[in-house]
Enzyme design. Sequence first.
Site, PDB file in Angstrom:
ATOM      1  N   GLU A 119      16.635   2.361  10.983  1.00 43.72           N
ATOM      2  CA  GLU A 119      15.194   2.615  10.859  1.00 43.72           C
ATOM      3  C   GLU A 119      14.383   1.426  11.375  1.00 43.72           C
ATOM      4  OE1 GLU A 119      13.398   2.660   6.972  1.00 43.72           O
ATOM      5  OE2 GLU A 119      11.559   3.559   7.745  1.00 43.72           O
ATOM      6  N   ASP A 184      14.065 -15.253   3.592  1.00 42.06           N
ATOM      7  CA  ASP A 184      12.772 -15.743   4.090  1.00 42.06           C
ATOM      8  C   ASP A 184      12.490 -17.095   3.457  1.00 42.06           C
ATOM      9  OD1 ASP A 184      12.510 -13.342   5.268  1.00 42.06           O
ATOM     10  OD2 ASP A 184      10.806 -12.650   4.088  1.00 42.06           O
ATOM     11  N   ASP A 186       9.472 -19.422   3.008  1.00 41.15           N
ATOM     12  CA  ASP A 186       8.031 -19.221   3.176  1.00 41.15           C
ATOM     13  C   ASP A 186       7.259 -20.450   2.694  1.00 41.15           C
ATOM     14  OD1 ASP A 186       5.481 -18.253   3.255  1.00 41.15           O
ATOM     15  OD2 ASP A 186       6.040 -16.269   2.507  1.00 41.15           O
TER      16      ASP A 186
END
Length: 340
Positions: A119, A184, A186
Site C-alpha cells: 500500500e 523515527d 525526531d
Amino acid sequence: MKSVRVKEAQMTESGRPHEGDLRLSGPPSGQGAGGGARTRDRKVPADLRAELLATMPPTPRFCKVVKKREENMPADTSYDPNSLPDLLPLYYKRLFPYGPYYRWMNYGGVPKHYFSNREFSFTLKDDVYIRYQSFSDQQDFEKELQKKCPYKIDIGAVYSHRPKDHKTVKSTAFIAQEKELVFDIDMTDYDDVRFCCSGADICSKCWPLMVMAVKILDRALRDDFGFEHLLWVYSGRRGIHCWVCDETARSLSSQGRSAVAEYLQVVKGGENLVRKAALPDKIHPSIRHSLQIIDKYFLEYAVKNQDLLECEDKWNKVINIIPSDNILPLYSVERDYDLL
Ligand SMILES: [Zn+2]
C-alpha cells in the site's frame, strides 16, 4: 542527560503509521550532574568551564565543510512553496529515482506480489489524503506518480491482497502482512536536553544530538539484533528515519516490534508524564556501548554548544530527568565507565 530518542513506527493498517514512543539515554557525565546547587544564580566558575573546553577535540571536519558551503551559497536560497505545483511535474518526470525505488520495494521479486500488494498513500494538493494506492509494476507506478504528482508519499504495509482491490475483498481477509521496521528520530523530542532551539527548529548546535542518535541506533540494530539492511533517510525537516529492511525485520509481528522498541528504551514517560531516564544499578552492555558513542560528543555538545553549566536553571532542567534514586548510584556507574 545525554540522550537520544527514537520512535518506532508500528505496522498498522493505516497509511499514516502509529508511532510508539521510545527513548535511549545514558547517565550524565560527572561534571555538572552532582552539584545539587540551590542558589538560583550560582554559576560554574569560568576557569572550570574553560578547563573543560580546553580538553575538547578540535572542531570536527564536517562543521568546517558545512560552514564553507554556507559561505559559498547564493544569497537567496529561500524556498517558495507556491512554486511547488509547477516544480512537482518536473520532479516526477525527471528526478524521482524510480529505478532504485522499485528495486528496493520489489526485493528482487521474492516473494512474488510483494510490490503489487504494497500500500502507498499520497498526500495531494490542499492536504487531500488518499489511501489504498497500489501498482502492478514500475511502469504503472511511474505513470500514476506523474499523473497525481503527490506532495507526499507514505509507504504502507504489504497486504494479503492488492490494496486497490480492498473493496472487493472481505475486510477480515484483507490483512497487513509485512512492513519494514521503521524508527523515527525526531528533533522535537529533545527539548529537555537542548537550549538553542525548540520544536521543529534545528541548528548546528543541536544537530549533534541527531548524529549521536543515529550512531547509537545503528550500532544497536546491527550488533545487538544482527540486522544488516538499514536505510537511513533525512526527512527533510526535523528528523531522520531508519528503515530496517531485513527479511526478519519485515516479517516481525506487532509484539516483536514492540519488544525491539522496549529493548532500546531507557527514558520512560510521555506527554502527560514527567519523563525520567530510568537507569538500573547495573548498566546493560548495549547502554555501555551507547555511552562510549556519546562520550565522544558530550563535551562539545553539552558544555560548548548548549553551555549546560552556565546557570542552575539549565543544569537543573537536565538533572530533573534523572530519578532521584538514580542519582547516587550514578557516581559508581561513572567510575565503572571510566575503567572501560
Ligand atoms: Zn539548535
